[in-house]
Design a protein around this motif. Structure first.
Motif, PDB file in Angstrom:
ATOM      1  N   GLY A 170       0.872  -1.241  -0.010  1.00  0.00           N
ATOM      2  CA  GLY A 170       0.018   0.096  -0.036  1.00  0.00           C
ATOM      3  C   GLY A 170       0.764   1.449   0.017  1.00  0.00           C
ATOM      4  N   GLU A 173       2.126   1.835  -3.650  1.00  0.00           N
ATOM      5  CA  GLU A 173       0.776   2.286  -4.468  1.00  0.00           C
ATOM      6  C   GLU A 173       0.738   3.763  -3.979  1.00  0.00           C
ATOM      7  N   GLU A 214      -3.975   3.490   3.713  1.00  0.00           N
ATOM      8  CA  GLU A 214      -5.507   3.379   3.155  1.00  0.00           C
ATOM      9  C   GLU A 214      -6.226   2.483   4.070  1.00  0.00           C
TER      10      GLU A 214
END
Length: 264
Positions: A170, A173, A214
């Motif tokens: 994450g 990303e 996230e």
């Protein structure tokens, strides 16, 4: 305990008892059914059964309150200022659950407006539960009769801190991987415990930092009262408190600003 939340916290324990029975009955079951949701994350029949059962109980005991759950959405109009909403993650750590890893939990929160005021995390495969209510303090144990107050650590330097994260994917990303890797290098120790568990370790003083880039409301609402009532600080990556930011930085408070600066 503030009388205002005593009944709500007691109800959260009743809900957790129900969830524990359902989830443990299906844990490592050979006939466990697993499907992929539209976002390609897995959902098991246990996730769905737990949420249905908790919604049914809340419908009987708190008919005026809204309910938001990961699997079935909002049961009524979304909570606004002055409104009460129960937020449920029936099994946080479903990927662990379906592989037989015991680090998973049911997350139960009560929000008033945009503030989580009650939080409970029940991890029956670990034999442990954590809970807190606003102004009440944070506790852990197998059940309320075996409760122990919990408190964050006194660590004041990143070099002495135990750093926890859920996954590096994450962060990659969201193009924040390098700051996280730098924190890992500078910390005394780093581990990827993942999901709810890192936050509970922060609240207990066993870990000093837990970060995720996230998250959804049901991932964090129950965690915030436990961390903050244990003396910690819980914000998003921009430093804003509360669950609305879609990310999480939880620390013992003493190194929070430095962690935010490094992650930015």
């Amino acid at each position: 305990m503030a009388p205002r939340y005593a009944d709500d916290l007691s109800l959260a324990h009743v809900l957790a008892d129900t969830a524990d029975k359902i989830s443990m009955d299906r844990f490592r079951a050979l006939d466990l059914r697993v499907e992929s949701k539209p976002d390609l994350t897995p959902v098991s029949d246990a996730d769905q059964a737990v949420e249905r059962a908790l919604r049914a109980t809340l419908g009987r005991t708190r008919p005026r309150d809204s309910v938001l759950g990961e699997e079935y959405g909002v049961s009524a109009a979304a909570a606004g200022p002055g409104h009460r909403q129960w937020v449920i993650d029936p099994i946080d750590g479903t990927k662990n659950y379906i592989r037989g890893v015991p680090i998973w939990a049911t997350l139960i929160a009560l929000m008033e407006g945009d503030q989580p005021v009650v939080g409970l995390v029940s991890a029956p495969a670990l034999g442990r539960r954590w809970w807190a209510a606003l102004g009440h303090g944070a506790f852990a144990g197998r059940h309320t009769a075996a409760a122990t107050p919990i408190r964050v650590s006194g660590v004041r330097r990143i070099g002495d801190a135990s750093f926890c994260y859920s996954s590096l994917h994450g962060w990659e990303e969201t193009e924040r991987l390098e700051p996280v890797l730098d924190l890992i290098r500078q910390s005394w120790r780093s581990r990827a415990y993942g999901d709810f568990y890192g936050y509970m370790l922060v609240a207990e003083g066993a870990v000093d930092i837990m970060v995720e880039p996230e998250l959804s409301l049901w991932d964090v609402a129950a965690l915030i009262p436990i961390v903050t009532e244990a003396g910690g600080v819980f914000t998003d990556l921009s430093g804003q408190p509360g669950p609305a930011g879609g990310s999480a930085v939880a620390t013992n408070g003493k190194i929070h600003e430095e962690v935010l600066t490094r992650l930015s």
